[in-house]
Design a protein around this motif. Structure first.
Motif, mmCIF file in Angstrom:
data_model
loop_
_atom_site.group_PDB
_atom_site.id
_atom_site.type_symbol
_atom_site.label_atom_id
_atom_site.label_comp_id
_atom_site.label_asym_id
_atom_site.label_seq_id
_atom_site.Cartn_x
_atom_site.Cartn_y
_atom_site.Cartn_z
ATOM 1 N N GLU A 30 0.694 -1.108 0.048
ATOM 2 C CA GLU A 30 0.039 0.053 0.247
ATOM 3 C C GLU A 30 0.687 1.246 -0.033
ATOM 4 N N LYS A 33 2.248 1.957 -3.627
ATOM 5 C CA LYS A 33 1.294 2.196 -4.682
ATOM 6 C C LYS A 33 1.289 3.647 -5.346
ATOM 7 N N VAL A 35 -0.370 7.175 -6.684
ATOM 8 C CA VAL A 35 -1.562 7.670 -6.319
ATOM 9 C C VAL A 35 -2.785 7.243 -6.991
ATOM 10 N N PHE A 36 -2.706 6.851 -8.331
ATOM 11 C CA PHE A 36 -3.850 6.480 -9.160
ATOM 12 C C PHE A 36 -4.512 5.045 -8.546
ATOM 13 N N THR A 38 -4.537 4.274 -5.386
ATOM 14 C CA THR A 38 -5.071 4.518 -3.935
ATOM 15 C C THR A 38 -6.567 4.572 -3.824
ATOM 16 N N ASN A 39 -7.189 4.978 -4.822
ATOM 17 C CA ASN A 39 -8.756 4.837 -4.679
ATOM 18 C C ASN A 39 -9.351 3.627 -5.371
ATOM 19 N N GLN A 40 -10.386 3.276 -5.040
ATOM 20 C CA GLN A 40 -11.149 2.236 -5.740
ATOM 21 C C GLN A 40 -11.261 2.103 -7.166
ATOM 22 N N ASN A 41 -11.445 3.104 -7.747
ATOM 23 C CA ASN A 41 -11.610 3.101 -9.306
ATOM 24 C C ASN A 41 -10.602 2.891 -10.034
ATOM 25 N N GLY A 42 -9.349 3.336 -9.613
ATOM 26 C CA GLY A 42 -8.110 3.005 -10.241
ATOM 27 C C GLY A 42 -7.908 1.734 -10.143
#
Length: 117
Positions: A30, A33, A35-36, A38-42
């Protein structure tokens, strides 16, 4: 007429490269990783591109086994495609850029395989 060897090599290489890059990005801890991711969509986008690329690789292998001698697709999937990915493509582009470039090319490759089958 386009040569079946060229179709197999290009579609298989971009598919294998996208699948390997997506797998490498998913295995990062984690804290490392991008920045893209770090959220669920990426994360979902990378996983979908990797799965589409893996399915396209299976299609490219089926195309290669049906049109070429058996040893060409077999040696490419275990030796040539991973070596080219790790030695050249991953070092030039990095995993995140490569998953998007090769992922889009893998989607185009699926259409090319269907058209030339």
């Amino acid at each position: 007429m386009i040569d079946p060897l060229l179709i197999f090599l290009l579609t298989g290489l971009v598919s294998m490269s996208a699948a390997l890059s997506a797998g490498a990005l998913n295995k990062l801890p984690e804290d490392r990783k991008p920045v893209f991711l770090t959220n669920q969509n990426g994360l979902v986008t990378v996983m979908v591109l990797g799965n589409i690329a893996a399915l396209t690789l299976i299609g490219a292998l089926a195309y290669g086994f049906s049109r070429l001698d058996w040893w060409i697709p077999l040696s490419c999937v275990f030796i040539t495609f991973p070596v080219v990915h790790f030695v050249a493509i991953q070092r030039l582009l990095g995993d995140l850029v490569n998953v998007f470039i090769s992922g889009v090319l893998a989607i185009i490759s699926a259409a090319v395989l269907v058209y030339f089958w």
